[in-house]
Design a protein around this motif. Sequence first.
Motif, PDB file in Angstrom:
ATOM      1  N   GLU A 133     -10.013 -23.513 -12.872  1.00 24.98           N
ATOM      2  CA  GLU A 133      -9.324 -22.333 -12.336  1.00 24.98           C
ATOM      3  C   GLU A 133      -8.866 -21.418 -13.465  1.00 24.98           C
ATOM      4  O   GLU A 133      -8.996 -20.194 -13.378  1.00 24.98           O
ATOM      5  CB  GLU A 133      -8.129 -22.751 -11.479  1.00 24.98           C
ATOM      6  CG  GLU A 133      -7.448 -21.575 -10.804  1.00 24.98           C
ATOM      7  CD  GLU A 133      -6.253 -21.965  -9.944  1.00 24.98           C
ATOM      8  OE1 GLU A 133      -5.560 -21.046  -9.491  1.00 24.98           O
ATOM      9  OE2 GLU A 133      -6.013 -23.174  -9.741  1.00 24.98           O
ATOM     10  N   LEU A 134      -8.367 -22.013 -14.537  1.00 25.69           N
ATOM     11  CA  LEU A 134      -7.927 -21.211 -15.681  1.00 25.69           C
ATOM     12  C   LEU A 134      -9.111 -20.478 -16.310  1.00 25.69           C
ATOM     13  O   LEU A 134      -9.015 -19.288 -16.626  1.00 25.69           O
ATOM     14  CB  LEU A 134      -7.232 -22.100 -16.716  1.00 25.69           C
ATOM     15  CG  LEU A 134      -6.664 -21.388 -17.939  1.00 25.69           C
ATOM     16  CD1 LEU A 134      -5.637 -20.343 -17.532  1.00 25.69           C
ATOM     17  CD2 LEU A 134      -6.044 -22.392 -18.896  1.00 25.69           C
ATOM     18  N   ARG A 135     -10.229 -21.160 -16.444  1.00 27.52           N
ATOM     19  CA  ARG A 135     -11.428 -20.533 -17.004  1.00 27.52           C
ATOM     20  C   ARG A 135     -11.884 -19.359 -16.130  1.00 27.52           C
ATOM     21  O   ARG A 135     -12.204 -18.281 -16.630  1.00 27.52           O
ATOM     22  CB  ARG A 135     -12.541 -21.576 -17.122  1.00 27.52           C
ATOM     23  CG  ARG A 135     -13.411 -21.399 -18.335  1.00 27.52           C
ATOM     24  CD  ARG A 135     -14.420 -22.516 -18.545  1.00 27.52           C
ATOM     25  NE  ARG A 135     -13.810 -23.833 -18.694  1.00 27.52           N
ATOM     26  CZ  ARG A 135     -13.936 -24.840 -17.825  1.00 27.52           C
ATOM     27  NH1 ARG A 135     -14.672 -24.700 -16.761  1.00 27.52           N
ATOM     28  NH2 ARG A 135     -13.355 -25.999 -18.041  1.00 27.52           N
ATOM     29  N   GLU A 136     -11.893 -19.580 -14.815  1.00 26.42           N
ATOM     30  CA  GLU A 136     -12.299 -18.516 -13.892  1.00 26.42           C
ATOM     31  C   GLU A 136     -11.328 -17.339 -13.937  1.00 26.42           C
ATOM     32  O   GLU A 136     -11.743 -16.178 -13.898  1.00 26.42           O
ATOM     33  CB  GLU A 136     -12.388 -19.061 -12.466  1.00 26.42           C
ATOM     34  CG  GLU A 136     -13.556 -19.994 -12.240  1.00 26.42           C
ATOM     35  CD  GLU A 136     -13.482 -20.708 -10.900  1.00 26.42           C
ATOM     36  OE1 GLU A 136     -12.588 -20.384 -10.084  1.00 26.42           O
ATOM     37  OE2 GLU A 136     -14.318 -21.600 -10.669  1.00 26.42           O
ATOM     38  N   LEU A 137     -10.040 -17.650 -14.020  1.00 26.93           N
ATOM     39  CA  LEU A 137      -9.045 -16.578 -14.082  1.00 26.93           C
ATOM     40  C   LEU A 137      -9.182 -15.758 -15.359  1.00 26.93           C
ATOM     41  O   LEU A 137      -9.046 -14.534 -15.328  1.00 26.93           O
ATOM     42  CB  LEU A 137      -7.635 -17.160 -14.001  1.00 26.93           C
ATOM     43  CG  LEU A 137      -7.050 -17.290 -12.608  1.00 26.93           C
ATOM     44  CD1 LEU A 137      -5.701 -17.975 -12.659  1.00 26.93           C
ATOM     45  CD2 LEU A 137      -6.917 -15.953 -11.934  1.00 26.93           C
ATOM     46  N   LEU A 138      -9.445 -16.421 -16.466  1.00 23.93           N
ATOM     47  CA  LEU A 138      -9.608 -15.687 -17.723  1.00 23.93           C
ATOM     48  C   LEU A 138     -10.838 -14.777 -17.662  1.00 23.93           C
ATOM     49  O   LEU A 138     -10.809 -13.651 -18.170  1.00 23.93           O
ATOM     50  CB  LEU A 138      -9.697 -16.661 -18.901  1.00 23.93           C
ATOM     51  CG  LEU A 138      -8.397 -17.423 -19.205  1.00 23.93           C
ATOM     52  CD1 LEU A 138      -8.620 -18.438 -20.314  1.00 23.93           C
ATOM     53  CD2 LEU A 138      -7.265 -16.476 -19.553  1.00 23.93           C
ATOM     54  N   ALA A 139     -11.892 -15.240 -17.010  1.00 26.60           N
ATOM     55  CA  ALA A 139     -13.078 -14.396 -16.834  1.00 26.60           C
ATOM     56  C   ALA A 139     -12.757 -13.212 -15.918  1.00 26.60           C
ATOM     57  O   ALA A 139     -13.192 -12.081 -16.171  1.00 26.60           O
ATOM     58  CB  ALA A 139     -14.231 -15.216 -16.263  1.00 26.60           C
ATOM     59  N   GLU A 140     -11.989 -13.465 -14.870  1.00 26.51           N
ATOM     60  CA  GLU A 140     -11.594 -12.394 -13.949  1.00 26.51           C
ATOM     61  C   GLU A 140     -10.700 -11.373 -14.658  1.00 26.51           C
ATOM     62  O   GLU A 140     -10.846 -10.165 -14.464  1.00 26.51           O
ATOM     63  CB  GLU A 140     -10.861 -12.997 -12.739  1.00 26.51           C
ATOM     64  CG  GLU A 140     -10.365 -11.993 -11.745  1.00 26.51           C
ATOM     65  CD  GLU A 140     -11.456 -11.309 -10.940  1.00 26.51           C
ATOM     66  OE1 GLU A 140     -11.126 -10.392 -10.188  1.00 26.51           O
ATOM     67  OE2 GLU A 140     -12.639 -11.668 -11.068  1.00 26.51           O
ATOM     68  N   ILE A 141      -9.793 -11.850 -15.490  1.00 27.20           N
ATOM     69  CA  ILE A 141      -8.927 -10.951 -16.257  1.00 27.20           C
ATOM     70  C   ILE A 141      -9.769 -10.073 -17.171  1.00 27.20           C
ATOM     71  O   ILE A 141      -9.547  -8.861 -17.273  1.00 27.20           O
ATOM     72  CB  ILE A 141      -7.876 -11.759 -17.051  1.00 27.20           C
ATOM     73  CG1 ILE A 141      -6.837 -12.342 -16.091  1.00 27.20           C
ATOM     74  CG2 ILE A 141      -7.212 -10.907 -18.120  1.00 27.20           C
ATOM     75  CD1 ILE A 141      -5.903 -13.351 -16.721  1.00 27.20           C
ATOM     76  N   GLU A 142     -10.752 -10.669 -17.801  1.00 24.16           N
ATOM     77  CA  GLU A 142     -11.644  -9.900 -18.681  1.00 24.16           C
ATOM     78  C   GLU A 142     -12.411  -8.839 -17.888  1.00 24.16           C
ATOM     79  O   GLU A 142     -12.538  -7.695 -18.318  1.00 24.16           O
ATOM     80  CB  GLU A 142     -12.619 -10.847 -19.388  1.00 24.16           C
ATOM     81  CG  GLU A 142     -13.579 -10.161 -20.324  1.00 24.16           C
ATOM     82  CD  GLU A 142     -12.897  -9.457 -21.489  1.00 24.16           C
ATOM     83  OE1 GLU A 142     -13.439  -8.433 -21.940  1.00 24.16           O
ATOM     84  OE2 GLU A 142     -11.831  -9.905 -21.931  1.00 24.16           O
ATOM     85  N   ARG A 143     -12.893  -9.219 -16.705  1.00 21.18           N
ATOM     86  CA  ARG A 143     -13.629  -8.278 -15.855  1.00 21.18           C
ATOM     87  C   ARG A 143     -12.734  -7.111 -15.426  1.00 21.18           C
ATOM     88  O   ARG A 143     -13.132  -5.943 -15.490  1.00 21.18           O
ATOM     89  CB  ARG A 143     -14.172  -9.002 -14.623  1.00 21.18           C
ATOM     90  CG  ARG A 143     -15.042  -8.138 -13.719  1.00 21.18           C
ATOM     91  CD  ARG A 143     -15.443  -8.879 -12.452  1.00 21.18           C
ATOM     92  NE  ARG A 143     -14.350  -9.012 -11.512  1.00 21.18           N
ATOM     93  CZ  ARG A 143     -13.973  -8.047 -10.650  1.00 21.18           C
ATOM     94  NH1 ARG A 143     -14.599  -6.902 -10.617  1.00 21.18           N
ATOM     95  NH2 ARG A 143     -12.972  -8.251  -9.817  1.00 21.18           N
TER      96      ARG A 143
END
Length: 157
Positions: A133-143
């Motif tokens: 979830e943290l990995r996905e959130l960091l990718a979403e934040i970057e997007r």
Amino acid sequence: AMSEIVLNNLFKSTTMESTWGVIMLAIHNKEPKVFSFFELLNLFLNHRKTVIIRRTIYELQKARARAHILEGLKIALDNIDEVIALIKNSPDNPTAKNLLMQKFGLSELQSNAILDMKLGRLTGLEREKIDNELRELLAEIERLDQILKSETLLENL
């Protein structure tokens, strides 16, 4: 020549070509104004851009807040034995929260999340879920950051 006559007759006698008169009266900046089609279109596009920016900022704030909590949970899971001992030896919740904040450099939100965490979340599978979830959130934040930084991405949404 014959095709033009047929086409003109079709335009006259059918609804293939119809015109309507439109008065594009709208209120803009607290003033009524008659707009051209292109002025209204530009106003609408500017409004959409503003809505997209606001929505993206809101989603970015939510994602960052969740990532902040997940980072705290990850720290707690990495030092689980110390965290459990610290909580177990604390006389009450506020003391445990303060000790967590001091010992691990956590924020108040992170400490509260750790104290509210169920023991069932200490399993390896839950740890993996938190990492994912943290990995996905960091990718979403970057997007979301990219959307806010890029004019072309904003216009294509």
